[in-house]
Design an enzyme around this catalytic site. Structure first.
Site, PDB file in Angstrom:
ATOM      1  N   TYR A  46       7.329 -20.937  29.391  1.00 19.18           N
ATOM      2  CA  TYR A  46       8.770 -20.876  29.642  1.00 19.18           C
ATOM      3  C   TYR A  46       9.150 -19.813  30.674  1.00 19.18           C
ATOM      4  O   TYR A  46       9.880 -20.119  31.640  1.00 19.18           O
ATOM      5  CB  TYR A  46       9.504 -20.650  28.327  1.00 19.18           C
ATOM      6  CG  TYR A  46      10.997 -20.563  28.469  1.00 19.18           C
ATOM      7  CD1 TYR A  46      11.764 -21.709  28.703  1.00 19.18           C
ATOM      8  CD2 TYR A  46      11.658 -19.332  28.371  1.00 19.18           C
ATOM      9  CE1 TYR A  46      13.137 -21.632  28.838  1.00 19.18           C
ATOM     10  CE2 TYR A  46      13.029 -19.247  28.508  1.00 19.18           C
ATOM     11  CZ  TYR A  46      13.769 -20.392  28.734  1.00 19.18           C
ATOM     12  OH  TYR A  46      15.137 -20.312  28.866  1.00 19.18           O
TER      13      TYR A  46
ATOM     14  N   LYS B 272      11.077 -20.396  34.442  1.00 17.21           N
ATOM     15  CA  LYS B 272      12.361 -19.807  34.799  1.00 17.21           C
ATOM     16  C   LYS B 272      12.226 -18.823  35.969  1.00 17.21           C
ATOM     17  O   LYS B 272      13.155 -18.671  36.766  1.00 17.21           O
ATOM     18  CB  LYS B 272      12.976 -19.110  33.583  1.00 17.21           C
ATOM     19  CG  LYS B 272      13.449 -20.082  32.503  1.00 17.21           C
ATOM     20  CD  LYS B 272      14.555 -21.004  32.995  1.00 17.21           C
ATOM     21  CE  LYS B 272      15.129 -21.851  31.880  1.00 17.21           C
ATOM     22  NZ  LYS B 272      16.253 -22.706  32.314  1.00 17.21           N
TER      23      LYS B 272
END
Length: 262
Positions: free
Chosen positions: A180, A184
């Site tokens: 994750y 990002k």
């Protein structure tokens, strides 16, 4: 951080000049709350939802709370055909889009060890959190260009800051994950480039962290509320000409200015 905020006047609320916003992944959580915040400020909101039934349920909920200027759009950010169909559908309803909030995202599951997470797992997370943003932004950029004050908000996370993750004094320093945060961090780089390409236009483009908010996304382990997260995202969707562009914003990390190290 008292930027001018763009809202619709009461006079405009029943006219076609009502500002229009598309939020991906908006049938629940922070996306849903962001939609509510924009509706409260007089925007017309398209609720992007991978499953249109879930989107319609969200719309019904919003209408039960008194909001009328909202509708669901089937939109799977990982599917080019779905993105193109959503662009065609919204284009049949309006010639201008004022706000795009790229909110749809997945966490990739846990644990996320750098030596164990597969390349396929990286690909799956990137397909939603990065490539999905690219697909949607490029598909809707023509409608956004027709707005007098177009805004793009890419929902990010302070947990993807390279600088903070190298700082042992940061309170989330030990919260490492391979999938994750990498997606990002890549999204942040895309935001920088997008803002640069649009630098001589009325666009304001920012990566905004809603904070560590308790939602289904994190198993409700967050310490903030969806209301707080929605307010933070909506704020940067409504900033005026004096607002920032090309910035990484986390008001949870930096309450004074919001600006966060990359």
């Amino acid at each position: 951080m008292n930027y001018e905020v763009i809202t619709n006047t009461e006079e405009n609320n029943n006219k076609e000049v009502r500002k229009k916003a598309l939020i991906t992944g908006a049938n629940k959580g922070i996306g849903f709350e962001t939609a509510k915040q924009l509706l409260q400020n007089g925007y017309y909101v398209f609720i992007g939802s991978r499953n249109v039934d879930n989107g319609n349920t969200a719309v019904e909920q919003l209408k039960s709370e008194g909001f009328e200027n909202v509708e669901a759009i089937e939109l799977d950010v990982t599917d080019t055909a779905s993105v193109e169909a959503a662009r065609k559908e919204i284009g049949s309803k309006t010639t201008v889009l004022d706000v795009l909030i790229n909110n749809a995202g997945i966490n990739g599951g846990f644990p996320q060890a750098a030596l164990e997470a597969s390349a396929d797992a990286f690909q799956q997370v990137m397909d939603t959190n990065l490539y999905g943003v690219v697909r949607v932004t490029q598909a809707f950029i023509d409608l956004l260009r027709k707005s007098e004050q177009p805004r793009i908000v890419n929902v990010s996370s302070s947990g993807c800051s390279l600088t903070l993750h190298c700082d042992p004094s940061w309170k989330y320093y030990t919260h490492k994950a391979a999938l994750y945060p990498a997606s990002k961090a890549a999204l942040n780089m895309y935001t920088i480039n997008l803002a640069y390409e649009l630098r001589d236009t009325p666009f304001r483009v920012n990566a905004v962290c809603p904070g560590f908010v308790a939602t289904d996304f994190n198993g409700h382990r967050g310490t903030g509320t969806v209301q707080e997260g929605g307010i933070r995202i909506a704020k940067y969707a409504m900033i005026g000409e004096d607002g920032p562009t090309g910035k990484f914003i986390s008001e949870e990390y930096n309450p004074e200015t919001g600006e966060t190290p990359w």
